[in-house]
Motif scaffolding. Structure first.
Motif, mmCIF file in Angstrom:
data_model
loop_
_atom_site.group_PDB
_atom_site.id
_atom_site.type_symbol
_atom_site.label_atom_id
_atom_site.label_comp_id
_atom_site.label_asym_id
_atom_site.label_seq_id
_atom_site.Cartn_x
_atom_site.Cartn_y
_atom_site.Cartn_z
ATOM 1 N N GLY A 1 61.120 24.213 54.542
ATOM 2 C CA GLY A 1 62.442 24.626 54.974
ATOM 3 C C GLY A 1 62.460 26.022 55.555
ATOM 4 N N HIS B 1 66.472 24.227 58.683
ATOM 5 C CA HIS B 1 65.653 23.027 58.552
ATOM 6 C C HIS B 1 65.325 22.827 57.076
ATOM 7 C CE1 HIS B 1 62.636 20.011 58.824
ATOM 8 N NE2 HIS B 1 61.600 20.814 58.682
ATOM 9 N N ILE C 1 60.271 19.657 69.130
ATOM 10 C CA ILE C 1 61.301 19.480 68.095
ATOM 11 C C ILE C 1 62.629 20.076 68.584
ATOM 12 C CG2 ILE C 1 62.030 20.134 65.761
ATOM 13 C CD1 ILE C 1 59.115 20.011 64.886
ATOM 14 N N HIS D 1 60.792 13.167 59.890
ATOM 15 C CA HIS D 1 60.606 14.583 59.559
ATOM 16 C C HIS D 1 61.673 15.084 58.601
ATOM 17 C CE1 HIS D 1 59.595 18.849 61.191
ATOM 18 N NE2 HIS D 1 59.652 18.788 59.879
HETATM 19 O O1 LIG Z 1 58.658 20.973 58.319
HETATM 20 C C1 LIG Z 1 57.844 21.863 58.514
HETATM 21 C C2 LIG Z 1 57.360 22.150 59.878
HETATM 22 O O2 LIG Z 1 58.167 21.445 60.822
HETATM 23 C C3 LIG Z 1 57.418 22.756 57.374
HETATM 24 O O3 LIG Z 1 56.196 23.205 57.513
HETATM 25 C C4 LIG Z 1 58.534 23.804 57.226
HETATM 26 O O4 LIG Z 1 59.502 23.127 56.489
HETATM 27 C C5 LIG Z 1 58.124 25.074 56.507
HETATM 28 O O5 LIG Z 1 57.314 25.806 57.347
HETATM 29 P P1 LIG Z 1 57.432 27.417 57.376
HETATM 30 O O6 LIG Z 1 57.080 27.917 55.996
HETATM 31 O O7 LIG Z 1 58.849 27.775 57.744
HETATM 32 O O8 LIG Z 1 56.405 27.840 58.424
#
Ligand SMILES: O=C(CO)[C@@H](O)[C@@H](O)COP(=O)(O)O
Length: 231
Positions: A39, A109, A153, A174
């Motif tokens: 996230g 996210h 994305i 995802h």
């Molecule tokens: O979903 C993904 C990449 O799309 C995960 O790696 C993301 O949630 C977390 O990555 P980060 O720690 O923000 O680099």
């Protein structure tokens, strides 16, 4: 011309965004929307004299270790401007959204369980709750499968949400990405999309949830977005 340091006239705004975005990251584990380091949250820093910047989580940092000082500043190409850690691996996606949706001030996210389960099936969440009409103005749509590492994305988010009422998109296989006028609004959308994903999932265990007539969806959305007081 790449931005190599935070312009002096943006210093206070960037520092305020670092405080806010760092604090908002705590909301993701608080609402059980993430595990481990999954996230991320970002917020746009508008620049009246040039290109905007964004403040985002450092990649792979545990939520307990996220502080305002650990936050990373990037330009809208995803290039590092300030920070001693690599920016989130989703920085390109966040940056693409800010570039192509000027009304968006915050992006979130997560991999929240129920919303991500809907994303795994590439099935939109039908608008069968008044809460969905309020917050999403209709169904929560699905975005395309996209591999991390470039702007695919981000393109999928923008193609799906541009012109759409929903502040959330379920990126296929995802998980949810959400947008808002600022980071707090995007975090709220992340909390709400997980809530409605869970409720509709539970409802479907015992039968087929009933749709809400479009006229009612429209009036509920208008009330909630324009009248209901949220503080
Ligand atoms: O979903 C993904 C990449 O799309 C995960 O790696 C993301 O949630 C977390 O990555 P980060 O720690 O923000 O680099």
């Amino acid at each position: 011309m790449p931005i190599t340091e935070v312009p002096a006239h943006l210093r206070a705004a960037v520092d305020a965004a670092k405080e806010k975005v760092a604090a908002l990251h705590a909301e993701l584990p608080r609402w059980e929307l993430v595990v481990w380091t999954a996230g991320n949250v970002s917020e746009r820093v508008s620049n009246p004299d040039g290109d905007d910047l964004l403040v985002i989580k450092p990649s792979g940092v545990a939520y307990d270790d996220i502080t305002p000082g650990s936050m990373v500043v990037c330009d809208l190409e995803g290039n590092l401007v300030e920070g001693d850690r690599s920016p989130s691996s989703d920085t390109a996606a966040h940056a693409y959204v800010y570039t192509h949706m000027p009304e968006v001030g915050g992006v979130v996210h997560t991999h929240s369980t129920y919303a991500t389960a809907w994303a795994a099936r590439a099935e939109e969440i039908p608008c069968v709750l008044t809460m969905m009409a309020d917050e999403f103005g209709g169904p929560v749509p699905v975005g395309p499968f996209a591999i991390i590492g470039d702007d695919s994305i981000g393109r999928g988010i923008v193609e799906t949400l541009s012109g759409h009422r929903s502040p959330a998109v379920l990126m296929r296989n995802h998980g949810p990405f959400t947008i808002g006028k600022d980071a707090r609004a995007a975090v709220k959308a992340a909390v709400m999309v997980e809530e409605v994903a869970r409720t509709v999932h539970v409802s479907r265990q015992l039968g087929e949830p009933l749709p809400i007539a479009q006229e009612h969806v429209d009036s509920l959305y208008a009330r909630y977005q324009n009248v209901y007081g949220q503080h």
